[in-house]
Write a protein that holds these residues in place. Structure first.
Motif, PDB file in Angstrom:
ATOM      1  N   VAL A  39       0.860  -1.179   0.000  1.00  0.00           N
ATOM      2  CA  VAL A  39       0.000   0.000   0.000  1.00  0.00           C
ATOM      3  C   VAL A  39       0.893   1.226   0.000  1.00  0.00           C
ATOM      4  CG1 VAL A  39      -1.745   1.337   1.249  1.00  0.00           C
ATOM      5  CG2 VAL A  39      -1.877  -1.173   1.225  1.00  0.00           C
ATOM      6  N   GLU A  40       0.698   2.083  -0.985  1.00  0.00           N
ATOM      7  CA  GLU A  40       1.455   3.329  -1.075  1.00  0.00           C
ATOM      8  C   GLU A  40       0.467   4.485  -1.031  1.00  0.00           C
ATOM      9  OE1 GLU A  40       4.518   5.717  -4.048  1.00  0.00           O
ATOM     10  OE2 GLU A  40       3.634   3.832  -4.719  1.00  0.00           O
ATOM     11  N   ALA A  41       0.859   5.558  -0.396  1.00  0.00           N
ATOM     12  CA  ALA A  41       0.019   6.749  -0.347  1.00  0.00           C
ATOM     13  C   ALA A  41       0.848   7.943  -0.796  1.00  0.00           C
ATOM     14  CB  ALA A  41      -0.512   6.971   1.061  1.00  0.00           C
ATOM     15  N   ILE A  42       0.261   8.733  -1.692  1.00  0.00           N
ATOM     16  CA  ILE A  42       0.940   9.935  -2.161  1.00  0.00           C
ATOM     17  C   ILE A  42       0.017  11.135  -2.018  1.00  0.00           C
ATOM     18  CG2 ILE A  42       2.468   8.700  -3.760  1.00  0.00           C
ATOM     19  CD1 ILE A  42       0.643   9.671  -6.059  1.00  0.00           C
ATOM     20  N   ALA A  43       0.632  12.289  -1.827  1.00  0.00           N
ATOM     21  CA  ALA A  43      -0.108  13.543  -1.728  1.00  0.00           C
ATOM     22  C   ALA A  43       0.272  14.411  -2.917  1.00  0.00           C
ATOM     23  CB  ALA A  43       0.240  14.253  -0.422  1.00  0.00           C
ATOM     24  N   VAL A  44      -0.739  14.898  -3.630  1.00  0.00           N
ATOM     25  CA  VAL A  44      -0.508  15.782  -4.773  1.00  0.00           C
ATOM     26  C   VAL A  44      -1.457  16.975  -4.660  1.00  0.00           C
ATOM     27  CG1 VAL A  44       0.310  13.936  -6.300  1.00  0.00           C
ATOM     28  CG2 VAL A  44      -2.115  14.512  -6.275  1.00  0.00           C
ATOM     29  N   GLN A  45      -1.064  18.062  -5.289  1.00  0.00           N
ATOM     30  CA  GLN A  45      -1.916  19.244  -5.239  1.00  0.00           C
ATOM     31  C   GLN A  45      -3.136  19.083  -6.139  1.00  0.00           C
ATOM     32  OE1 GLN A  45       0.149  22.919  -5.497  1.00  0.00           O
ATOM     33  NE2 GLN A  45      -1.685  24.132  -5.294  1.00  0.00           N
ATOM     34  N   GLN A  46      -2.960  18.409  -7.268  1.00  0.00           N
ATOM     35  CA  GLN A  46      -4.074  18.176  -8.183  1.00  0.00           C
ATOM     36  C   GLN A  46      -3.831  16.894  -8.965  1.00  0.00           C
ATOM     37  OE1 GLN A  46      -4.162  21.700 -10.535  1.00  0.00           O
ATOM     38  NE2 GLN A  46      -2.174  21.358 -11.464  1.00  0.00           N
ATOM     39  N   LEU A  47      -4.903  16.336  -9.495  1.00  0.00           N
ATOM     40  CA  LEU A  47      -4.786  15.154 -10.348  1.00  0.00           C
ATOM     41  C   LEU A  47      -4.372  15.619 -11.729  1.00  0.00           C
ATOM     42  CD1 LEU A  47      -7.982  13.176  -9.323  1.00  0.00           C
ATOM     43  CD2 LEU A  47      -5.659  12.948  -8.440  1.00  0.00           C
ATOM     44  N   THR A  48      -3.353  14.982 -12.263  1.00  0.00           N
ATOM     45  CA  THR A  48      -2.839  15.356 -13.573  1.00  0.00           C
ATOM     46  C   THR A  48      -2.742  14.113 -14.449  1.00  0.00           C
ATOM     47  OG1 THR A  48      -0.577  15.138 -12.724  1.00  0.00           O
ATOM     48  CG2 THR A  48      -1.543  17.353 -12.717  1.00  0.00           C
ATOM     49  N   PRO A  49      -2.844  14.283 -15.771  1.00  0.00           N
ATOM     50  CA  PRO A  49      -2.803  13.130 -16.671  1.00  0.00           C
ATOM     51  C   PRO A  49      -1.555  12.256 -16.526  1.00  0.00           C
ATOM     52  CG  PRO A  49      -3.626  15.042 -17.840  1.00  0.00           C
ATOM     53  CD  PRO A  49      -3.154  15.531 -16.491  1.00  0.00           C
ATOM     54  N   ASP A  50      -0.437  12.829 -16.089  1.00  0.00           N
ATOM     55  CA  ASP A  50       0.776  12.024 -15.946  1.00  0.00           C
ATOM     56  C   ASP A  50       0.651  10.958 -14.848  1.00  0.00           C
ATOM     57  OD1 ASP A  50       0.904  14.477 -14.315  1.00  0.00           O
ATOM     58  OD2 ASP A  50       2.788  13.624 -13.585  1.00  0.00           O
ATOM     59  N   LEU A  51      -0.358  11.062 -13.982  1.00  0.00           N
ATOM     60  CA  LEU A  51      -0.573  10.032 -12.967  1.00  0.00           C
ATOM     61  C   LEU A  51      -1.066   8.713 -13.574  1.00  0.00           C
ATOM     62  CD1 LEU A  51      -2.183  12.153 -10.108  1.00  0.00           C
ATOM     63  CD2 LEU A  51       0.027  10.972 -10.034  1.00  0.00           C
ATOM     64  N   ALA A  52      -1.511   8.752 -14.824  1.00  0.00           N
ATOM     65  CA  ALA A  52      -1.972   7.526 -15.493  1.00  0.00           C
ATOM     66  C   ALA A  52      -0.882   6.465 -15.478  1.00  0.00           C
ATOM     67  CB  ALA A  52      -2.411   7.829 -16.924  1.00  0.00           C
ATOM     68  N   GLU A  53       0.354   6.877 -15.622  1.00  0.00           N
ATOM     69  CA  GLU A  53       1.472   5.929 -15.610  1.00  0.00           C
ATOM     70  C   GLU A  53       1.583   5.222 -14.256  1.00  0.00           C
ATOM     71  OE1 GLU A  53       6.169   5.741 -16.855  1.00  0.00           O
ATOM     72  OE2 GLU A  53       5.116   7.643 -16.934  1.00  0.00           O
ATOM     73  N   ARG A  54       1.269   5.918 -13.180  1.00  0.00           N
ATOM     74  CA  ARG A  54       1.278   5.292 -11.845  1.00  0.00           C
ATOM     75  C   ARG A  54       0.119   4.315 -11.689  1.00  0.00           C
ATOM     76  NH1 ARG A  54       3.879   7.993  -7.583  1.00  0.00           N
ATOM     77  NH2 ARG A  54       3.671   6.013  -6.516  1.00  0.00           N
ATOM     78  N   LEU A  55      -1.016   4.659 -12.299  1.00  0.00           N
ATOM     79  CA  LEU A  55      -2.207   3.833 -12.116  1.00  0.00           C
ATOM     80  C   LEU A  55      -2.086   2.462 -12.764  1.00  0.00           C
ATOM     81  CD1 LEU A  55      -5.165   6.366 -12.440  1.00  0.00           C
ATOM     82  CD2 LEU A  55      -3.893   5.648 -10.412  1.00  0.00           C
ATOM     83  N   ILE A  56      -1.286   2.332 -13.822  1.00  0.00           N
ATOM     84  CA  ILE A  56      -1.168   1.009 -14.459  1.00  0.00           C
ATOM     85  C   ILE A  56      -0.399   0.028 -13.587  1.00  0.00           C
ATOM     86  CG2 ILE A  56      -1.382   1.845 -16.821  1.00  0.00           C
ATOM     87  CD1 ILE A  56       1.710   1.436 -17.036  1.00  0.00           C
ATOM     88  N   GLU A  57       0.272   0.536 -12.570  1.00  0.00           N
ATOM     89  CA  GLU A  57       1.077  -0.310 -11.700  1.00  0.00           C
ATOM     90  C   GLU A  57       0.304  -0.843 -10.496  1.00  0.00           C
ATOM     91  OE1 GLU A  57       4.228   2.315 -10.621  1.00  0.00           O
ATOM     92  OE2 GLU A  57       5.071   2.367 -12.640  1.00  0.00           O
TER      93      GLU A  57
END
Length: 158
Positions: A39-57
């Motif tokens: 389980v990993e948790a990250i904090a970001v200011q906003q959702l951005t399209p580049d997070l798609a690469e993280r989601l495939i994992e």
């Protein structure tokens, strides 16, 4: 006995300089201290399209955000992909981020959206009384989602 290796990503998003809007990153930072395997948790200011690469994992993603609504309780909702919604510059909604992930990589993780009711989105780093009383409720909901996902996968492996 099989082991559970399902990966779960918690993404808390919001602006920590806008009062209650910072509750998503605050909660993600707290979840990170749990040190639950896979389980990993990250904090970001906003959702951005580049997070798609993280989601495939990951197998499951839990989005956490503040919500200015008339409801006074934490809401937990499943998210499905959407082909309509908003992508503005570098910002997008969770359902659109899932759709981007699907379009680019051919699949997307299961997703949940945990929203915490807020009332103060003015400049400042202080949470309203409403947010403060709901933080633990949101943390309990996230913990429940994580445990349910891990239990469900374990049952499928047997």
């Amino acid at each position: 006995m099989n082991t559970v290796n399902q990966t779960i990503l918690v993404i808390g998003y919001g602006n920590s300089l806008r009062g209650d809007d910072g509750v998503g990153p605050h909660i993600a930072s707290h979840v990170a201290t749990w040190k639950i395997p896979h389980v990993e948790a990250i904090a970001v200011q906003q959702l951005t399209p580049d997070l798609a690469e993280r989601l495939i994992e990951v197998d499951l993603v839990i989005f956490v955000d503040a919500n200015l609504t008339h409801t006074k309780t934490v809401q937990v909702c499943p998210i499905t992909i959407s082909d309509s919604g908003m992508v503005t510059g570098h910002w997008c909604e969770p359902s659109i981020l899932l759709a981007i992930t699907q379009a680019l990589y051919g699949h997307h993780p299961k997703a949940w959206w945990v929203t915490v009711p807020g009332s103060n989105f003015d400049l400042g780093e202080t949470f309203s009384a409403l947010i403060q009383q709901e933080i633990n409720v949101a943390l309990e909901a996230i913990h429940h989602l994580i445990q349910t996902a891990r239990t469900t996968l374990y049952m499928k492996l047997e």
